[in-house]
Enzyme design. Sequence first.
Site, PDB file in Angstrom:
ATOM      1  N   HIS A 163       0.813  -1.216   0.000  1.00  0.00           N
ATOM      2  CA  HIS A 163       0.000   0.000   0.000  1.00  0.00           C
ATOM      3  C   HIS A 163       0.848   1.267   0.000  1.00  0.00           C
ATOM      4  O   HIS A 163       0.372   2.335  -0.377  1.00  0.00           O
ATOM      5  CB  HIS A 163      -0.944  -0.006   1.201  1.00  0.00           C
ATOM      6  CG  HIS A 163      -2.173   0.834   1.026  1.00  0.00           C
ATOM      7  ND1 HIS A 163      -2.217   1.984   0.266  1.00  0.00           N
ATOM      8  CD2 HIS A 163      -3.437   0.691   1.539  1.00  0.00           C
ATOM      9  CE1 HIS A 163      -3.423   2.507   0.306  1.00  0.00           C
ATOM     10  NE2 HIS A 163      -4.183   1.740   1.059  1.00  0.00           N
ATOM     11  N   ASP A 380     -10.676  -4.837 -17.375  1.00  0.00           N
ATOM     12  CA  ASP A 380     -11.010  -5.828 -18.408  1.00  0.00           C
ATOM     13  C   ASP A 380      -9.716  -6.426 -18.962  1.00  0.00           C
ATOM     14  O   ASP A 380      -8.913  -5.729 -19.581  1.00  0.00           O
ATOM     15  CB  ASP A 380     -11.810  -5.132 -19.521  1.00  0.00           C
ATOM     16  CG  ASP A 380     -12.206  -6.068 -20.649  1.00  0.00           C
ATOM     17  OD1 ASP A 380     -11.869  -7.267 -20.591  1.00  0.00           O
ATOM     18  OD2 ASP A 380     -12.837  -5.590 -21.612  1.00  0.00           O
TER      19      ASP A 380
END
Length: 460
Positions: A163, A380
Site C-alpha cells: 500500500h 477488463d
Amino acid sequence: MASSLSFTVCRREPVLVAPAKSTPHEFKPLSDIDDQEGLRFYSSGIHFYRNDPSKEGRDPATVIKEALGEVLVHYYPIAGRLREWPGRKLVVECTGEGVVFVEADADVRLEDFGHAPSPPFPCVEELLYDTESFGSILDRPLLFIQVTRLKCGGFIFGLRINHTFVDAPGVVQFLTGLGEMARGAAAPTLTPVWERELLNARSPPRITHAHPEYECLAGTDVLTTSPPADMVNRSFFFGPKEISAMRKHAPPHLRSTSSRFDLITASVWRSRTAALGYDPDDEVRVLFVVNARGRRNPPLPSGYYGNALAFPVASSAAGRLSRSPLGYALELVRKAKASVTDEYMQSVADLMVLRGRPHFAMARTYLVSDVTRAGFEAVDFGWGEGVYGGPASAGVGAVPGVASFYTWHRNKGEEGILVPMCLPGPAMERFQMEMESLTEEPAFDPYHNNTNINNIFIHY
C-alpha cells in the site's frame, strides 16, 4: 449459500515476472504521504470474470502473465524492492527483480458464489497469495498476483500490493494498463507518472493543522476485547429507497447537498456507536479515506499512481452522538471531509517527518473507505468487465469490526452501495435496529414546526 461454500484450490509454484525489457536501475524515494506507518502493509483485491466462449483456447493466466511483463516496463518501480533510509524514509530500489505470479485451478464454478458476489468471500485466502508470513515489507516483492481458473471457464484474479506504493485509484490505473496490454495494446493509454516529491514535507517542515487522526485516545475499544468467536458479519445495502429515507431524516438545509457517502457514513457511525454501548462521555471517532487528487491546486499530474489520500476524522462524545438526530453526525462528517485542503495535505506530510511517520489512531474509531468510484469493476483483461471487482475482504485492518469498505452492489435489480459490518452478536442486532430506524420513511418531519429534536431517535 455462498457464505457456506467450500472448495479446493490447487496452486502451481509461484514465479517471478520481470519487466519484458531492460529498465533503469535507480533509487526512487516514496512521498511523505506514502510511507506513513498506517500504509505499511499489503492491501488485497479480487476480481471475478465469467467464461467467454469467444476466448475458447485462450488461457487467462497465460494472457495476464505475458501482459504483466509488458506493463512492468512502464511501471518498472513495482518490479523493485523497498529499502529504508535514515528517518524511516522508504525508497524503492528499481532492481527489475519482478513481481510474484501464481496460476491455480479451483473445483468451483462462478455461479456457486451467488448471482452478485460480494465480500466476505468464502475461502478467500485460497484465492490470494499469502503475504502474512512476512515480518517486514522491506526487500520483498511489491506485488503478488494469483489467477485461478474455475470449472465453468471463468476465472478469479486476486492481488496483494504494497500500500505504500499505491492507493485505490493508483491500483486501478495499473490494472487498467495491464488489462489494455492483455487485450493487445502496445502501451497503457495513461502514462504512469512518479513525481512523489509533490507530496513531500517542506524544508523546514511545520504542522499547520490539527491532526487528531494521529492522536491516540486513552482507554480501550470494546472491539479489541471481544472474542473473535462472538463477532458476526453482516452486509447492509443502501439503494435509492434507503438513501431517500435517510435524506428525510436529515435537516432541510442538508438534504439536497449531502452526498450518499455523507448520509451513509453519518448513519452508520451513529448507529454503530449506539450499538456498541460506549460510556456516554467516551470520545468516539469516524475516520475516512479522502482522495486528495481533485483537491489540490494545481492538481497532481494525470498518471500519478502514488498515495494521494488523507484520513480526516470526525469526533463526538458517544452519548451525544447516539442521542442526537442524524443532522448532528452529518454536520460533523461534512466538516471533517471539507477540511482536506492543499495546506492540510502539506501539514500531514510535514507531520510524518517531524513525528516519525506514525500510524493513524484506531481506538474507538470506525474507519471507512469508499471505493465505489475507483473503477475496480471496469478492469477488463479481455473477458469483459468483472462480475465483481474491488476489495478482497469486508474490512480494513487486523482487528475485526474497526473498518469497512463501501462497494457497488446490485440487489434485486437495484444498484446501490454495500457496507459490510462486523460486530459482536448483541451489538449487531442493536445496530440493525438503529439502521432500520434511519432507512425507513419518518412518520413526520422532525425538523418541522420547531419540534424538540433532542427527544427524537432515542432508542434506549
